[in-house]
Design a protein around this motif. Structure first.
Motif, mmCIF file in Angstrom:
data_model
loop_
_atom_site.group_PDB
_atom_site.id
_atom_site.type_symbol
_atom_site.label_atom_id
_atom_site.label_comp_id
_atom_site.label_asym_id
_atom_site.label_seq_id
_atom_site.Cartn_x
_atom_site.Cartn_y
_atom_site.Cartn_z
ATOM 1 N N GLN A 188 -28.748 -17.174 -47.555
ATOM 2 C CA GLN A 188 -30.118 -17.461 -47.151
ATOM 3 C C GLN A 188 -31.026 -16.264 -47.447
ATOM 4 N N GLN A 189 -32.308 -16.557 -47.614
ATOM 5 C CA GLN A 189 -33.268 -15.521 -47.981
ATOM 6 C C GLN A 189 -34.591 -15.775 -47.262
ATOM 7 N N ALA A 190 -35.376 -14.727 -47.093
ATOM 8 C CA ALA A 190 -36.689 -14.898 -46.471
ATOM 9 C C ALA A 190 -37.584 -13.715 -46.795
ATOM 10 N N LYS A 191 -38.863 -13.989 -46.808
ATOM 11 C CA LYS A 191 -39.856 -12.937 -46.933
ATOM 12 C C LYS A 191 -40.162 -12.411 -45.534
ATOM 13 N N VAL A 192 -40.229 -11.077 -45.382
ATOM 14 C CA VAL A 192 -40.463 -10.480 -44.072
ATOM 15 C C VAL A 192 -41.628 -9.500 -44.130
ATOM 16 N N GLN A 193 -42.169 -9.234 -42.981
ATOM 17 C CA GLN A 193 -43.269 -8.284 -42.867
ATOM 18 C C GLN A 193 -42.720 -6.879 -42.628
ATOM 19 N N PHE A 194 -43.115 -5.928 -43.479
ATOM 20 C CA PHE A 194 -42.748 -4.534 -43.274
ATOM 21 C C PHE A 194 -43.542 -4.003 -42.088
ATOM 22 N N VAL A 195 -42.859 -3.329 -41.155
ATOM 23 C CA VAL A 195 -43.504 -2.805 -39.954
ATOM 24 C C VAL A 195 -43.453 -1.280 -39.984
ATOM 25 N N ASP A 196 -44.595 -0.669 -39.923
ATOM 26 C CA ASP A 196 -44.682 0.789 -39.913
ATOM 27 C C ASP A 196 -43.886 1.362 -38.735
ATOM 28 N N ASN A 197 -43.198 2.498 -38.966
ATOM 29 C CA ASN A 197 -42.353 3.078 -37.928
ATOM 30 C C ASN A 197 -43.119 3.441 -36.659
ATOM 31 N N GLN A 198 -44.352 3.867 -36.817
ATOM 32 C CA GLN A 198 -45.138 4.238 -35.644
ATOM 33 C C GLN A 198 -45.396 3.021 -34.761
ATOM 34 N N LEU A 199 -45.739 1.902 -35.386
ATOM 35 C CA LEU A 199 -45.927 0.669 -34.623
ATOM 36 C C LEU A 199 -44.605 0.177 -34.065
ATOM 37 N N CYS A 200 -43.573 0.224 -34.875
ATOM 38 C CA CYS A 200 -42.257 -0.260 -34.458
ATOM 39 C C CYS A 200 -41.733 0.511 -33.248
ATOM 40 N N ASN A 201 -42.105 1.791 -33.145
ATOM 41 C CA ASN A 201 -41.614 2.640 -32.059
ATOM 42 C C ASN A 201 -42.574 2.695 -30.878
ATOM 43 N N SER A 202 -43.632 1.913 -30.918
ATOM 44 C CA SER A 202 -44.598 1.918 -29.820
ATOM 45 C C SER A 202 -43.996 1.254 -28.580
ATOM 46 N N SER A 203 -44.642 1.471 -27.451
ATOM 47 C CA SER A 203 -44.086 1.032 -26.166
ATOM 48 C C SER A 203 -43.924 -0.482 -26.067
ATOM 49 N N GLU A 204 -44.788 -1.253 -26.718
ATOM 50 C CA GLU A 204 -44.690 -2.709 -26.649
ATOM 51 C C GLU A 204 -43.683 -3.285 -27.645
ATOM 52 N N TRP A 205 -43.200 -2.450 -28.536
ATOM 53 C CA TRP A 205 -42.270 -2.911 -29.551
ATOM 54 C C TRP A 205 -40.869 -2.386 -29.250
ATOM 55 N N LEU A 206 -40.391 -1.383 -29.967
ATOM 56 C CA LEU A 206 -39.043 -0.844 -29.729
ATOM 57 C C LEU A 206 -39.141 0.609 -29.276
ATOM 58 N N GLY A 207 -40.054 0.863 -28.376
ATOM 59 C CA GLY A 207 -40.405 2.207 -27.948
ATOM 60 C C GLY A 207 -39.227 3.132 -27.704
ATOM 61 N N GLY A 208 -39.194 4.252 -28.458
ATOM 62 C CA GLY A 208 -38.204 5.298 -28.241
ATOM 63 C C GLY A 208 -36.906 5.143 -29.005
ATOM 64 N N TYR A 209 -36.705 4.036 -29.697
ATOM 65 C CA TYR A 209 -35.419 3.811 -30.368
ATOM 66 C C TYR A 209 -35.488 3.934 -31.893
ATOM 67 N N ILE A 210 -36.660 4.204 -32.431
ATOM 68 C CA ILE A 210 -36.830 4.283 -33.876
ATOM 69 C C ILE A 210 -37.001 5.733 -34.309
ATOM 70 N N TYR A 211 -36.249 6.119 -35.343
ATOM 71 C CA TYR A 211 -36.253 7.491 -35.841
ATOM 72 C C TYR A 211 -36.585 7.509 -37.331
ATOM 73 N N ASP A 212 -36.615 8.727 -37.885
ATOM 74 C CA ASP A 212 -36.948 8.864 -39.305
ATOM 75 C C ASP A 212 -35.943 8.161 -40.204
ATOM 76 N N PHE A 213 -34.717 7.972 -39.728
ATOM 77 C CA PHE A 213 -33.694 7.321 -40.561
ATOM 78 C C PHE A 213 -33.713 5.810 -40.425
ATOM 79 N N HIS A 214 -34.755 5.263 -39.828
ATOM 80 C CA HIS A 214 -34.907 3.819 -39.676
ATOM 81 C C HIS A 214 -36.101 3.292 -40.471
#
Length: 337
Positions: A188-214
């Motif tokens: 299976q395949q799909a088009k996905v939205q790229f999410v900037d690391n700063q947004l991805c690591n924000s408190s409403e998203w995945l706050g605190g779990y995203i690093y430079d290697f992600h």
């Protein structure tokens, strides 16, 4: 005379079939791909060359019965890139694992498909299972793969590639949710939205779990699920005419939940580690790469060929060409005079 030149060029270039690494990052998906979900997403049609770098990492419980465990991507004729956590809880010895390339269906066989055993598994030396830090591994195949239209290598972005400037990102896999929802074992395949690391690591998203290697991608009904681990996240570079594999599927909070994108190990961050593990050096480039971010060591880009330029011309090939041309001109001169 034109025919003679064509024959000379063909002799120098040779066929691309069988040579891994001459081209990479070409045609990762079929022309019918839209924005459908990977959770119950669209089929990858066989025989099209779509997702030619993807592999199924399998365990054999009662041979010849195999079970798909993870995805992976071919990065050279004898090395596969995948996630470390695919192997961390496995009790089967490496001799009971197999890598299947060139298939879009888990039950597919035939001349387009290659099966290899694992010669060596190398996990990142700083992999931490509980939090999935440095979730990356390299698998050395027992023997090289012969590339063909259905089997090609992935393109890995060097430090100078601007990921933020890449658009049109895609994922693929044989994950549990995908297979169960479709009732079949087709990739299976799909088009996905790229999410900037700063947004991805924000408190409403995945706050605190995203690093430079992600890197993060997919949200709100579009994303990866169990069984897609180790598979690719690719993004289009329209200027270069290729698709870079920027991520390796690592983990997520559930499957495709709102503001809970899939998390991938960033191949750009591990660029040097990948090449060092294979015992290879990236090909040099003509112009120096821009100063990279301090999170990884600077390294030159891999030289890749565009779809319209399948035959690169290194210096020795050019010398060979001009020497051959010189001999032909001498021959023609003798005929005329």
């Amino acid at each position: 005379m034109i025919l003679l030149w064509i024959l000379i060029l063909l002799a120098l270039c040779g066929p691309a079939h069988g040579i891994c690494g001459r081209t990479c990052g070409l045609r990762p998906m079929g022309s019918t791909l839209g924005t459908t979900r990977i959770v119950g997403g669209s089929d990858v049609m066989p025989g099209t060359g779509a997702w030619a770098g993807i592999a199924s990492v399998r365990m054999f419980w009662n041979p010849p019965v195999s079970v798909h465990v993870c995805g992976g991507t071919l990065v050279s004729s004898q090395w596969l890139l995948t996630a470390a956590h695919c192997f961390i809880n496995a009790t089967n010895p490496l001799s009971e694992w197999a890598i299947v390339l060139g298939a879009t269906s888990l039950g597919q066989s035939g001349p387009d498909v290659e099966v290899r055993r694992i010669k060596r598994l190398i996990m990142h030396e700083r992999y931490i299972p509980d939090v999935e830090h440095n979730d990356i591994a390299m698998v050395e195949l027992d023997r090289p793969v012969r590339c063909k239209p259905t089997i090609q290598t992935a393109c890995l972005p060097g430090p100078s590639v601007n990921l933020a400037g890449l658009k049109n990102c895609y994922i693929a896999g044989w994950g549990d949710r995908i297979v169960k929802s479709s009732g079949r074992d087709i990739l299976q395949q799909a088009k996905v939205q790229f999410v900037d690391n700063q947004l991805c690591n924000s408190s409403e998203w995945l706050g605190g779990y995203i690093y430079d290697f992600h890197v993060c991608a997919g949200q709100g009904g579009v994303g990866t699920c169990q069984g897609d681990s180790g598979g690719p996240l690719v993004c289009e570079d329209k200027q270069a005419g290729i698709f870079w594999q920027i991520g390796i599927t690592s983990w997520g909070v559930g499957c495709a939940r709102p503001k809970r994108p899939s998390v991938f190990s960033a191949t750009q961050y591990y660029y040097n580690w990948i090449w060092k593990t294979m015992g290879m050096k990236p090909a040099p480039i003509a112009t120096p790469a821009p100063t990279p971010a301090p999170t990884y060591t600077a390294a030159p880009l891999v030289t890749v060929s565009k779809p319209t330029q399948p035959c690169p011309f290194p210096r020795e090939k050019l010398l060979q060409f001009f020497n051959l041309l010189k001999d032909i001109l001498q021959y023609l001169k003798g005929k005329l005079f």
